[in-house]
Design a protein around this motif. Structure first.
Motif, PDB file in Angstrom:
ATOM      1  N   PHE A 359       0.821  -1.213   0.000  1.00 34.46           N
ATOM      2  CA  PHE A 359       0.000   0.000   0.000  1.00 34.46           C
ATOM      3  C   PHE A 359       0.851   1.257   0.000  1.00 34.46           C
ATOM      4  O   PHE A 359       0.390   2.317   0.315  1.00 34.46           O
ATOM      5  N   GLY A 360       2.119   1.168  -0.306  1.00 32.97           N
ATOM      6  CA  GLY A 360       2.979   2.343  -0.285  1.00 32.97           C
ATOM      7  C   GLY A 360       4.357   1.929   0.176  1.00 32.97           C
ATOM      8  O   GLY A 360       4.507   1.132   1.073  1.00 32.97           O
ATOM      9  N   SER A 361       5.396   2.473  -0.420  1.00 31.36           N
ATOM     10  CA  SER A 361       6.743   2.033  -0.117  1.00 31.36           C
ATOM     11  C   SER A 361       7.151   2.419   1.292  1.00 31.36           C
ATOM     12  O   SER A 361       6.884   3.526   1.745  1.00 31.36           O
ATOM     13  N   GLU A 362       7.825   1.498   1.993  1.00 36.69           N
ATOM     14  CA  GLU A 362       8.268   1.808   3.343  1.00 36.69           C
ATOM     15  C   GLU A 362       9.392   2.830   3.327  1.00 36.69           C
ATOM     16  O   GLU A 362       9.400   3.768   4.105  1.00 36.69           O
ATOM     17  N   SER A 407       6.005   2.874  -7.499  1.00 36.23           N
ATOM     18  CA  SER A 407       4.678   3.344  -7.110  1.00 36.23           C
ATOM     19  C   SER A 407       4.302   4.546  -7.972  1.00 36.23           C
ATOM     20  O   SER A 407       5.140   5.416  -8.237  1.00 36.23           O
ATOM     21  N   PHE A 408       3.055   4.572  -8.407  1.00 30.13           N
ATOM     22  CA  PHE A 408       2.563   5.682  -9.229  1.00 30.13           C
ATOM     23  C   PHE A 408       1.191   6.093  -8.704  1.00 30.13           C
ATOM     24  O   PHE A 408       0.335   5.249  -8.433  1.00 30.13           O
ATOM     25  N   ARG A 409       1.012   7.391  -8.549  1.00 27.65           N
ATOM     26  CA  ARG A 409      -0.279   7.906  -8.089  1.00 27.65           C
ATOM     27  C   ARG A 409      -0.662   9.115  -8.925  1.00 27.65           C
ATOM     28  O   ARG A 409       0.150  10.020  -9.150  1.00 27.65           O
ATOM     29  N   GLN A 410      -1.907   9.117  -9.361  1.00 30.26           N
ATOM     30  CA  GLN A 410      -2.458  10.250 -10.111  1.00 30.26           C
ATOM     31  C   GLN A 410      -3.847  10.561  -9.563  1.00 30.26           C
ATOM     32  O   GLN A 410      -4.695   9.678  -9.464  1.00 30.26           O
ATOM     33  N   SER A 411      -4.048  11.812  -9.186  1.00 30.35           N
ATOM     34  CA  SER A 411      -5.368  12.214  -8.707  1.00 30.35           C
ATOM     35  C   SER A 411      -5.766  13.523  -9.360  1.00 30.35           C
ATOM     36  O   SER A 411      -4.926  14.376  -9.658  1.00 30.35           O
ATOM     37  N   ASP A 447      -4.053   4.611  -8.146  1.00 33.07           N
ATOM     38  CA  ASP A 447      -2.927   4.260  -7.286  1.00 33.07           C
ATOM     39  C   ASP A 447      -2.425   2.891  -7.719  1.00 33.07           C
ATOM     40  O   ASP A 447      -3.210   1.932  -7.804  1.00 33.07           O
ATOM     41  N   GLN A 448      -1.124   2.791  -8.001  1.00 31.02           N
ATOM     42  CA  GLN A 448      -0.582   1.528  -8.498  1.00 31.02           C
ATOM     43  C   GLN A 448       0.823   1.307  -7.950  1.00 31.02           C
ATOM     44  O   GLN A 448       1.635   2.233  -7.888  1.00 31.02           O
ATOM     45  N   ARG A 454      -5.395   0.451  -7.788  1.00 32.93           N
ATOM     46  CA  ARG A 454      -6.665   0.886  -7.195  1.00 32.93           C
ATOM     47  C   ARG A 454      -7.138   2.137  -7.903  1.00 32.93           C
ATOM     48  O   ARG A 454      -6.352   3.053  -8.170  1.00 32.93           O
ATOM     49  N   ASN A 455      -8.445   2.229  -8.201  1.00 30.14           N
ATOM     50  CA  ASN A 455      -9.078   3.425  -8.754  1.00 30.14           C
ATOM     51  C   ASN A 455     -10.237   3.820  -7.841  1.00 30.14           C
ATOM     52  O   ASN A 455     -11.054   2.974  -7.472  1.00 30.14           O
ATOM     53  N   VAL A 456     -10.271   5.095  -7.479  1.00 32.22           N
ATOM     54  CA  VAL A 456     -11.309   5.606  -6.584  1.00 32.22           C
ATOM     55  C   VAL A 456     -11.949   6.818  -7.247  1.00 32.22           C
ATOM     56  O   VAL A 456     -11.243   7.750  -7.664  1.00 32.22           O
ATOM     57  N   ILE A 457     -13.277   6.798  -7.344  1.00 34.19           N
ATOM     58  CA  ILE A 457     -14.014   7.923  -7.950  1.00 34.19           C
ATOM     59  C   ILE A 457     -15.083   8.368  -6.948  1.00 34.19           C
ATOM     60  O   ILE A 457     -16.159   7.766  -6.873  1.00 34.19           O
ATOM     61  N   PRO A 458     -14.810   9.410  -6.141  1.00 35.66           N
ATOM     62  CA  PRO A 458     -15.804   9.900  -5.189  1.00 35.66           C
ATOM     63  C   PRO A 458     -16.553  11.138  -5.698  1.00 35.66           C
ATOM     64  O   PRO A 458     -15.996  11.979  -6.396  1.00 35.66           O
ATOM     65  N   PHE A 459     -17.832  11.210  -5.332  1.00 39.43           N
ATOM     66  CA  PHE A 459     -18.675  12.378  -5.590  1.00 39.43           C
ATOM     67  C   PHE A 459     -19.340  12.770  -4.274  1.00 39.43           C
ATOM     68  O   PHE A 459     -19.694  11.900  -3.466  1.00 39.43           O
ATOM     69  N   SER A 460     -19.547  14.074  -4.080  1.00 38.13           N
ATOM     70  CA  SER A 460     -20.245  14.502  -2.856  1.00 38.13           C
ATOM     71  C   SER A 460     -20.722  15.933  -3.012  1.00 38.13           C
ATOM     72  O   SER A 460     -20.213  16.690  -3.851  1.00 38.13           O
TER      73      SER A 460
END
Length: 676
Positions: A359-362, A407-411, A447-448, A454-460
């Motif tokens: 879930f993320g590099s130590e 690790s690659f993250r795009q938001s 997140d990879q 993992r892909n997360v798509i939140p709306f609120s």
């Protein structure tokens, strides 16, 4: 080293002088009256100490200023020590006289009108050139209020004082306390300025205290003096209100809800601004309404400065006020680029000794970029649209694979903020709440790393507003679509129970439901001893979907899925979650403070969910939790599988955390320290 050096801190004390090492006040409390702040009146204090016993700043002064100690040739270091050092605090009779007088005045203000304060110097027997000063306070008897009377030449003021008598800070038979008398002066001033008396201020309030008529009794008269021309105070009402926007300089105005709007190149709908202005022509002047208007207009985020000017109306200079609101607009667009370098030792979730963390590099390093763009007043109604992007690439410093990127993250995050409570705005609501807004938010996160993606798509959409000391965030609708996949080779290394736990945490799921949070603090009214309370009061998910399945289908058990398309179905998460975070801050002085914190939370999965979703689980550790531990590395519930060399970090569905910190300055404005 500091402890040993502290033994020689008197080498710069002149012959015949003493280093002040302590102040003591010898007195007896009377009837449990709180006198805890009496030390604030002492004009001379000992040198600061780290951890309560190390006089680091005095030692630094000796080394830097006098060159005492090793390394006299180190001029740069000596100059630094001299800058952060503190000269010795020597016993000074003039400062002791002043301290004794101030203590006597302090006790006098608390009702001990006949007190007497003396002092004596007590040399330390075991330590040469050191002394403690003892202040002896003979408080004697305390005075109380025997009678209380308010005098005013204005019938309107008399009526307002009579209506608010239950809010008086001073009352008959109460101890004579000049601090409460000053509080009553402030109360009367605020009361009258909120009831239309624009020209009124505290200088018109006099207190006459007569202690000659009765032993230990005081007759108090509160006198509301007339204006300079000896005329009684009169109420003022709001006359014409002009709202000048940006560079508007013309005299032609648009009339809306009794307000005159002068528009320049920066157009804002009058309906958007009028909701934030808490007074109208014909209203009595109210200082509280003016402050709420300031707060509302500034919270819109459209203006660099807001100025509200009052002056006598040309039609009636005695009882009417002409108002001009000047709004200096901020730039319509803001763009921010923030490049980052990443060095992290944080981890969460599940880790192996060989691969460190899924879930993320130590221990990883990398680069990141943050881009953000804000467009103010996008539709002319004070709305702000913002979009931001975060991109991060990381690789582990120690790894056994050949991947260049670990690790690659795009938001991407988009938010539209409207400065009103959409669908809920009612006439007069601005009189009750301030800083109100409605926020529509949509995001995407990818997140990879080497073991999962993992892909997360939140709306609120969220209602945010403030009333008094309390801020609220109410989210009636919240939807988050979460998609995750785990590498099959990694799952194959896990035993069945660990594999089930891992797949339940990282699975396709949908979080949908309302939430509400509250924040309260009394820091403004009590800046030295204040509370802060934060609470995600309630968070629910999956209940509507559960009602649908229970009513219209025969599906039971866990992991029921909502079919989005013919080929795509997703499990919905069902849970309830709540937490509260309470902290208490005690500012001892400008250099020392105490901070206490208690955090408790609970999340209950039920119905369709066996485990609380990973994003909503509790953990301990990190800079905002317990400083000495990395996130998710402390607490019960740890698990290890020696056969597969697997370690599951510590998250849970219940949490109780407490902490206490003693915070202190080491180098002013540069280095702080804490024992926690």
């Amino acid at each position: 080293m500091w402890s040993i050096t502290a033994c020689n801190i008197t080498r710069v004390v002149p012959v015949g002088e003493h280093l002040l090492v302590g102040n003591e006040i010898d007195r007896r409390d009377f009837k449990g009256i709180d006198l805890s702040d009496e030390h604030d009146n002492l004009k001379q204090r000992p040198n600061r100490e780290l951890l309560g016993f190390i006089k680091f700043h005095l030692w630094a002064y000796q080394y830097g200023n006098k060159g005492l100690g090793v390394g006299k040739k180190k001029r740069g270091f000596r100059r630094l020590m001299e800058k952060i050092g503190e000269a010795p605090s020597l016993v000074d009779s003039n400062k002791m006289d002043l301290s004794a007088n101030r203590l006597s005045e302090y006790y006098f203000s608390k009702g001990y009108l006949e007190n007497q304060v003396t002092y004596s110097i007590i040399p330390k027997k075991l330590f040469k050139k050191r002394a403690c000063v003892v202040y002896n306070a003979n408080l004697r008897a305390v005075h109380s209020i025997h009678s209380l009377r308010y005098v005013s030449a204005s019938r309107a003021i008399d009526q307002e004082i009579l209506k608010s008598r239950n809010e008086q800070k001073i009352k008959i038979d109460q101890r004579l306390d000049f601090e409460k008398i000053e509080a009553e002066r402030d109360r009367l001033n605020n009361l009258l300025r909120n009831k239309g008396f624009y020209y009124f201020n505290k200088s018109f309030i006099d207190f006459q205290v007569d202690t000659s008529q009765l032993r230990l009794g005081a007759d108090v008269v509160v006198n509301i003096r007339n204006r300079k021309n000896r005329e009684p105070h009169s109420r003022q009402t709001i006359g014409e209100v002009f709202v000048r926007i940006g560079d508007a300089d013309g005299k032609d105005s648009l009339l809306y809800e009794g307000l005159h709007f002068l528009e320049g190149d920066y157009y804002i709908k009058p309906s958007a601004l009028s909701k934030s202005i808490n007074f109208r022509p014909g209203d009595f002047y109210s200082s509280s309404d003016v402050q709420k208007t300031y707060s509302n207009l500034l919270s819109m985020g459209l203006f660099n400065f807001v100025t509200i000017r009052f002056q006598p109306s040309k039609s009636d200079s005695l009882t009417k006020l002409a108002v001009e609101i000047i709004l200096q607009t901020a730039p319509k667009h803001d763009f921010t680029w923030e490049p980052q370098a990443i060095v992290t030792a944080q981890g969460d979730g599940i880790a192996t000794n060989q691969q460190n963390n899924i879930f993320g590099s130590e221990q990883s390093t990398g680069i990141a970029n943050v881009f953000s763009l804000a467009n103010r007043n996008v539709f002319g109604g004070g709305e702000t649209f913002s979009i931001s992007s975060f991109t991060a690439l990381e690789t582990q410093l120690k790894r056994d694979n050949d991947d260049a990127v670990n690790s690659f993250r795009q938001s991407i995050n988009m938010e539209l903020e409207i400065p009103s409570l959409v669908f809920l705005e009612r006439k007069g609501s601005s009189q009750i709440v301030v800083k109100k807004s409605t926020r529509f938010n949509a995001s995407f996160l990818h997140d990879q790393n080497i073991n999962f993606s993992r892909n997360v798509i939140p709306f609120s959409f969220t209602y945010a507003f403030t009333r008094g000391k309390t801020s609220f965030n109410i989210t009636p609708f919240r939807l988050s679509i979460n998609q995750a996949s785990i590498e099959g080779n990694f799952l194959a290394t896990l035993n069945p129970s660990t594999r089930f736990y891992t797949t339940q945490l990282l699975t396709n799921n949908l979080i949908a439901g309302p939430s509400a949070s509250v924040y309260w603090t009394n820091e403004i009214t009590s800046p030295l001893k204040y509370w802060q309370l934060r609470s995600n009061a309630i968070e629910l998910s999956g209940n509507l979907a559960s009602i649908y399945f229970n009513t219209f289908t025969n599906k039971r058990g866990i992991n029921k899925e909502i079919r989005l398309t013919k080929d795509i179905a997703i499990k919905y998460s069902q849970y309830a979650r709540s937490d509260i975070d309470a902290s208490y801050n005690h500012i001892i002085d400008e250099n020392n403070a105490l901070a206490y914190r208690l955090y408790a939370g609970a999340g209950v999965p039920y119905g369709n969910t066996a485990f609380l979703p990973f994003e909503r689980r509790f953990f301990v550790g990190g800079g905002s939790s317990l400083r000495a531990w990395r996130p998710r590395t402390i607490g019960p519930g740890g698990y290890s599988d020696s056969a597969n060399d697997i370690r599951i970090e510590k998250t849970g569905e219940l949490m109780l955390q407490g902490s206490a910190e003693f915070r202190f300055d080491i180098v002013d404005k540069l280095i702080d320290g804490a024992v926690f």
